[in-house]
Design an enzyme around this catalytic site. Sequence first.
Site, PDB file in Angstrom:
ATOM      1  N   LYS A 124       0.866  -1.176   0.000  1.00  0.00           N
ATOM      2  CA  LYS A 124       0.000   0.000   0.000  1.00  0.00           C
ATOM      3  C   LYS A 124       0.904   1.226   0.000  1.00  0.00           C
ATOM      4  CE  LYS A 124      -3.319   2.989   0.692  1.00  0.00           C
ATOM      5  NZ  LYS A 124      -4.143   3.013   1.906  1.00  0.00           N
ATOM      6  N   ASP A 176       0.931   5.079   0.080  1.00  0.00           N
ATOM      7  CA  ASP A 176       0.148   6.284   0.361  1.00  0.00           C
ATOM      8  C   ASP A 176       0.877   7.492  -0.229  1.00  0.00           C
ATOM      9  OD1 ASP A 176      -1.759   8.052   1.489  1.00  0.00           O
ATOM     10  OD2 ASP A 176      -2.036   6.661   3.159  1.00  0.00           O
ATOM     11  N   SER A 183      -2.998   5.281  -3.578  1.00  0.00           N
ATOM     12  CA  SER A 183      -3.856   6.362  -3.085  1.00  0.00           C
ATOM     13  C   SER A 183      -3.858   7.556  -4.033  1.00  0.00           C
ATOM     14  CB  SER A 183      -3.391   6.808  -1.689  1.00  0.00           C
ATOM     15  OG  SER A 183      -3.514   5.769  -0.762  1.00  0.00           O
ATOM     16  N   ARG A 225      -7.634   4.063  -4.106  1.00  0.00           N
ATOM     17  CA  ARG A 225      -8.580   4.827  -3.302  1.00  0.00           C
ATOM     18  C   ARG A 225      -9.030   6.059  -4.084  1.00  0.00           C
ATOM     19  NH1 ARG A 225      -7.945   4.684   2.040  1.00  0.00           N
ATOM     20  NH2 ARG A 225      -9.646   6.200   2.018  1.00  0.00           N
ATOM     21  N   ASP A 253     -10.793   8.467   3.813  1.00  0.00           N
ATOM     22  CA  ASP A 253     -10.638   7.287   4.659  1.00  0.00           C
ATOM     23  C   ASP A 253     -11.950   6.987   5.376  1.00  0.00           C
ATOM     24  OD1 ASP A 253      -7.988   7.249   3.951  1.00  0.00           O
ATOM     25  OD2 ASP A 253      -7.252   8.058   5.848  1.00  0.00           O
TER      26      ASP A 253
END
Length: 216
Positions: free
Chosen positions: A3, A5, A37, A62, A66
């Site tokens: 992941k 970010d 993200s 995403r 969140d």
Amino acid sequence: MLKLDGCNSRVADMKTAYPQMSQYLNKTGRPIVFSCSWPDYERASGINPDYKMVAENCNLWRNYNDISDSWDSVLGIINYYSSHQNDFQPYAGPGHWNDPDMLIIGDFSLSKTQAKSQFAIWSIFAAPLLMSTDLRTIDPDYAAGVLQNEEVIAINQDPMGVQGRLVANVPHTHTDRTCYLFNVLSGKQLPSVLQAASERNLCSSHIQHSQFCWTP
């Protein structure tokens, strides 16, 4: 799974940085799921994401805020995905998915009906079903009654990977009724529907065949 970010990074660099990381991961020769993200940071900065480019470089990404442990947060994500579905729904498919964030089923705030609604809509979204709860302490009623519903999971795992679309939203004095439509890979690939509100005639003008996986 990686992941990546974008905290404290330059949004302008993301169209270069994320594809570079994708290339580096591919060069390892190992299967690694790459979670990005990138589109959410562009959205927050007033930039329209290039979802074709995102889908070519990320396995999931995403698009919005969140999630937090509240029904308002879940509903906010559902509303955003529904109102912006034309932007990113066409780019979802096997190997590249829109990610509305984690399931909060079995945490602290959702009623069982709300938990069913999140699980149903996330499955229709063809979203990654990433749980945030502690499986050692989860209420068995949430585990067996919601997270282990095989018919709902089958919708999420359909090989076609087509993300469902909002086709009807009918305001009501007490309870809004919402209908999402999606294709399932079956004998004749007939349209099928899962309704969070269990109103059997809500989608009658859109479909001929329907499937009910549970009654809230």
